[in-house]
Design an enzyme around this catalytic site. Structure first.
Site, PDB file in Angstrom:
ATOM      1  N   CYS A  12     -73.666  30.878  30.024  1.00  0.00           N
ATOM      2  CA  CYS A  12     -74.723  29.928  30.386  1.00  0.00           C
ATOM      3  C   CYS A  12     -75.948  30.143  29.499  1.00  0.00           C
ATOM      4  O   CYS A  12     -76.557  29.185  29.011  1.00  0.00           O
ATOM      5  CB  CYS A  12     -75.086  30.061  31.863  1.00  0.00           C
ATOM      6  SG  CYS A  12     -75.672  31.692  32.362  1.00  0.00           S
TER       7      CYS A  12
ATOM      8  N   THR B 121     -70.083  35.993  37.627  1.00  0.00           N
ATOM      9  CA  THR B 121     -71.208  36.284  36.732  1.00  0.00           C
ATOM     10  C   THR B 121     -71.554  37.763  36.781  1.00  0.00           C
ATOM     11  O   THR B 121     -71.742  38.412  35.750  1.00  0.00           O
ATOM     12  CB  THR B 121     -72.444  35.447  37.141  1.00  0.00           C
ATOM     13  OG1 THR B 121     -72.100  34.061  37.084  1.00  0.00           O
ATOM     14  CG2 THR B 121     -73.618  35.713  36.223  1.00  0.00           C
TER      15      THR B 121
ATOM     16  N   ASN C  62     -78.330  27.223  35.196  1.00  0.00           N
ATOM     17  CA  ASN C  62     -77.441  28.068  34.386  1.00  0.00           C
ATOM     18  C   ASN C  62     -75.977  27.691  34.591  1.00  0.00           C
ATOM     19  O   ASN C  62     -75.179  27.711  33.645  1.00  0.00           O
ATOM     20  CB  ASN C  62     -77.660  29.545  34.718  1.00  0.00           C
ATOM     21  CG  ASN C  62     -77.600  29.838  36.205  1.00  0.00           C
ATOM     22  OD1 ASN C  62     -78.347  29.246  36.988  1.00  0.00           O
ATOM     23  ND2 ASN C  62     -76.732  30.750  36.615  1.00  0.00           N
TER      24      ASN C  62
END
Length: 314
Positions: A132, A168, A291
């Site tokens: 991102c 993430t 993001n």
């Protein structure tokens, strides 16, 4: 041309679900074929099922057992770097020409930033969407490097802690490594560095990014114009992408060079500072999760271009 290609999404988390909704609402050459997960209790799988999409909780093996698998041309992988390596190998053993759009930092295939080098990878069987932070900031490094030679590019991506799911968090190291490499390979910097910050503030803040480039001395107006044009190009697929303020410039004279940790050189030239924010489209995720929105938007844009190429050749 109203024919569409069927796609599968592996990983029914935040990114996978948002991508599914984007394709179902705005797919030009793409339509949903299947959503793939590994947890039978997954909210994402349940949501996909409610929306009429074929699902499996048995991973990529389960995908291959679905009747729709025969018609799947493109697969988005929103799992993790390690899982993507296995998923690609397994699916390719059954369908050698299947297209994989990798939303993990695995980087089996070439890095793809649609606005910078997307057209170069229309034929690739596997493309990597970097990260991102990379999708948000590498266009700005490229905007500087198409005007001046960039010796060093550094990006800081600050995202809401709430928008960072388990995928993430599991890939923080891979995030910094993959983004740093792509700053060089796609952005054009001789040396790149990436930093990610998970901001726990409440209410959650939207994605903010800072880009520093140290380049040779050139006309500052040329860089500012290049940055503004690049931002406008990104806005075509991420409307919430914008410059937070005017581009800032500092001249670092050769008589007073700076040392950059990790680069280890006494460097001088023009320092360009770009400040960005990315607001999400809120298709599924909240607006602060820019993001994640920029990743799903970039992945969809890339797959749409691939699909258009496949359909035009058919």
């Amino acid at each position: 041309m109203n024919k569409k290609l069927k796609v599968a999404i592996i990983g029914p988390g935040n990114i996978g679900t948002d991508l599914m909704i984007k394709i179902m609402r705005h797919g030009e050459h793409l339509e949903m074929g299947a959503m793939v997960g590994i947890d039978p209790q997954s909210d994402g799988l349940a949501r996909a099922q409610r929306m009429g999409v074929a699902t499996t909780h048995e991973g990529v093996e389960g995908l291959t057992r679905l009747p729709v698998f025969a018609d799947i041309d493109i697969v988005f992988d929103a799992t993790s770097a390690g899982a993507h390596v296995r998923n690609d190998a397994f699916l390719r053993s059954l369908k050698p020409n299947i297209r994989m759009v990798d939303l993990t930092p695995a980087a089996i295939g070439p890095y793809c930033i649609p606005v910078v080098n997307g057209a170069a990878h229309d034929e690739a069987l596997n493309v990597n969407m970097v990260t991102c932070g990379g999708q948000a900031t590498i266009p700005m490094v490229a905007a500087v490097s198409r005007v001046a030679k960039v010796h060093y590019g550094e990006i800081i991506a600050s995202i809401s802690s709430k928008s960072a799911g388990p995928g993430t968090r599991a890939n923080i190291d891979e995030f910094t490594e993959t983004t740093s490499k792509a700053i060089e390979a796609v952005g054009g910097a001789a040396k790149g560095k990436a930093i990610i910050i998970l901001n726990p503030a409440e209410p959650p803040l939207i994605m903010r990014d800072t880009v520093y480039c140290l380049s040779e001395l050139v006309d500052e107006d040329e860089i500012a114009a290049s940055v503004a044009q690049m931002a406008a190009d990104v806005q075509k697929y991420v409307p919430g992408y914008r410059l937070k303020q005017k581009v800032q410039f500092d001249i670092i004279p050769a008589s007073r060079p700076i040392n950059i940790p990790g680069v280890g050189q006494r460097m001088s030239g023009l320092k360009t500072s770009v400040f960005l924010e990315v607001e999400g489209a809120a298709h599924y995720l909240p607006a602060y999760a820019g993001n994640l929105d920029i990743m799903t938007s970039a992945a969809k844009t890339t797959a749409e271009r691939m699909a258009a190429r496949i359909l035009s050749a058919a």
